[in-house]
Design an enzyme around this catalytic site. Structure first.
Site, mmCIF file in Angstrom:
data_model
loop_
_atom_site.group_PDB
_atom_site.id
_atom_site.type_symbol
_atom_site.label_atom_id
_atom_site.label_comp_id
_atom_site.label_asym_id
_atom_site.label_seq_id
_atom_site.Cartn_x
_atom_site.Cartn_y
_atom_site.Cartn_z
ATOM 1 N N SER A 32 -9.187 1.221 3.278
ATOM 2 C CA SER A 32 -8.477 2.059 2.342
ATOM 3 C C SER A 32 -7.421 1.293 1.533
ATOM 4 O O SER A 32 -6.864 1.834 0.580
ATOM 5 C CB SER A 32 -7.802 3.203 3.107
ATOM 6 O OG SER A 32 -6.891 2.711 4.096
ATOM 7 N N LYS A 65 0.837 -1.198 0.000
ATOM 8 C CA LYS A 65 0.000 0.000 0.000
ATOM 9 C C LYS A 65 0.874 1.252 0.000
ATOM 10 O O LYS A 65 1.902 1.295 0.681
ATOM 11 C CB LYS A 65 -0.891 -0.037 1.242
ATOM 12 C CG LYS A 65 -1.851 1.122 1.414
ATOM 13 C CD LYS A 65 -2.652 0.912 2.699
ATOM 14 C CE LYS A 65 -3.689 1.984 2.938
ATOM 15 N NZ LYS A 65 -4.465 1.730 4.179
ATOM 16 N N SER A 103 -9.179 -1.294 7.275
ATOM 17 C CA SER A 103 -8.600 -0.973 5.977
ATOM 18 C C SER A 103 -7.911 -2.140 5.288
ATOM 19 O O SER A 103 -7.624 -2.067 4.092
ATOM 20 C CB SER A 103 -7.625 0.207 6.114
ATOM 21 O OG SER A 103 -8.336 1.393 6.381
#
Length: 409
Positions: free
Chosen positions: A125, A48, A149
């Site tokens: 996310s 990420k 997330s």
């Protein structure tokens, strides 16, 4: 790609990998080759775009952040560990702006595509992390998890995913966010790969309990719609038979809604501490959801935060008593399957709030949670979760991967 040393360097290839799911970052791409031999040799992974990697600059999901920050000055230790174990890093994955959402949408860089149904959100996310892994572009991928997330993308994309015990895994080099609850997490599609990565990331548990009881989190199942709850029943029965003893419990005697509010105060105060100065200085363009949440966070008082931290400590002690090391607790990962992109902002916000009552438990208590891809609804994945006692992460992973292998035969 250049061979990786303790100080990784930018790859020769400047182009992001093949990306039919729009899951990778293109503006700050970096790829690094792992050692030739190691426990993870032959595997490829992604990270990420909130972690430091020398030779690049993380964007935190926003081009203004990328433009206003210096190049990364070191590489996050878990990335170095993965490279030393033989895995190759192939790129950075897209995340929601400032990671203050669980939808998986990014209004600036574009949103990753859910490989199970392109009409649906990936969850966030760490949405790019989930999409890239579920779509077979990488073997495993990393994200960060505060309010789901990693767990939500795992659920929406049919993956194994983990939020480890708080501070079990070092997350140095991560974008500032919510120090009291944010952790490193990861996903994989195959149980064997998930377990291999876990062995490298988690190490051994100091306690290795044998599970004697499955606790059904009744208030969590009551918090989702009846048809969603029904979709979990086969998996609950299967896992209950594996453990042998089953008991229904109420996780939050005073109500999950109260727990969500405690979570929101702690998260909001710390997120504003992390981003408030930057937001005031640069006035970045933000999606409506993140903008509204940051505005609300800016109004949280220090006293409200301190009170919420006291409540958080009380919740932690409550969960320690409710969940001894020889028990595991089962609950829905999220409130539904992945919402449709065509849903209104109000509908997506309502879904977020419904899921929050489930997702806040493990961060408030600091305990590990693994999402298992055992269920489906509307022909798409629906994740179910197991929560274990603090520090029993590897035991929980081993049990979860065994259950997954046997259930999906």
């Amino acid at each position: 790609m250049n061979n990786m040393l303790n100080n990784p360097r930018l790859s020769v290839s400047q182009e992001a990998p093949y990306d039919p799911l729009q899951s990778f970052m293109r503006f700050n791409h970096i790829a690094l080759e792992g050692k030739k031999e190691g426990s993870l040799s032959g595997l490829v992974f992604a990270v990420k775009d909130v972690f430091k990697i020398v030779g690049s600059t993380y964007s935190n999901g926003h081009p203004t952040w990328l433009d206003t920050h210096e190049p990364d000055d070191f590489t996050s230790s878990f990335i170095v560990n993965m490279l030393n174990a033989g895995a190759d890093l192939v790129g950075k994955t897209i995340c929601d702006e400032l990671c203050y959402s669980i939808s998986g949408e990014n209004w600036h860089y574009g949103s990753a595509i859910n490989p199970h149904d392109p009409r649906r959100l990936t969850g966030g996310s760490s949405g790019g992390t989930g999409a890239a892994t579920a779509g077979g572009l990488v073997d495993f991928a990393f994200g960060s998890d505060c309010l789901g997330s990693v767990r939500v993308p795992a659920s929406y994309n049919g993956l194994l995913g983990i939020r480890p015990t708080y501070q079990r895994v070092k997350n140095d080099g991560e974008a500032p966010y919510c120090a009291s609850m944010d952790v490193l997490g990861y996903v994989a599609a195959r149980p064997d790969i998930f377990e291999r990565v876990s062995q490298e990331i988690l190490g051994e548990d100091t306690q290795k309990p044998k599970y004697k009881k499955l606790l059904i989190a009744q208030d969590c199942f009551d918090a989702v719609d009846a048809d969603v709850s029904e979709a979990f029943q086969e998996a609950i029965s299967f896992i209950g038979d594996k453990v042998g003893s089953v008991e229904s419990v109420i996780v939050a005697p005073e109500g999950l809604d109260k727990w969500v509010k405690i979570f929101q105060v702690v998260q909001g105060y710390e997120v504003w501490e992390s981003y408030g100065g930057w937001v005031k200085k640069y006035n970045p363009t933000l999606p409506p959801g993140q903008k509204q949440r940051l505005e609300a966070a800016s109004k949280i008082s220090l006293q409200a935060y301190l009170d919420a931290k006291e409540e958080m400590n009380r919740i932690k002690k409550h969960i320690e008593k409710l969940l001894p090391t020889d028990c595991i607790m089962i609950l829905p990962t999220a409130a539904s399957v992945a919402p449709l992109k065509s849903d209104s902002l109000e509908e997506i916000t309502a879904n977020r709030l419904q899921s929050s009552s489930l997702l806040c438990i493990s961060p408030l208590a600091g305990v590990p949670q693994v999402t298992l891809p055992l269920c489906t609804m509307e022909d798409v994945p629906l994740g179910i979760s197991l929560i274990g006692a603090e520090g029993t992460d590897m035991t929980l992973v081993s049990f979860s991967t065994q259950v997954t292998r046997e259930f999906i035969k």
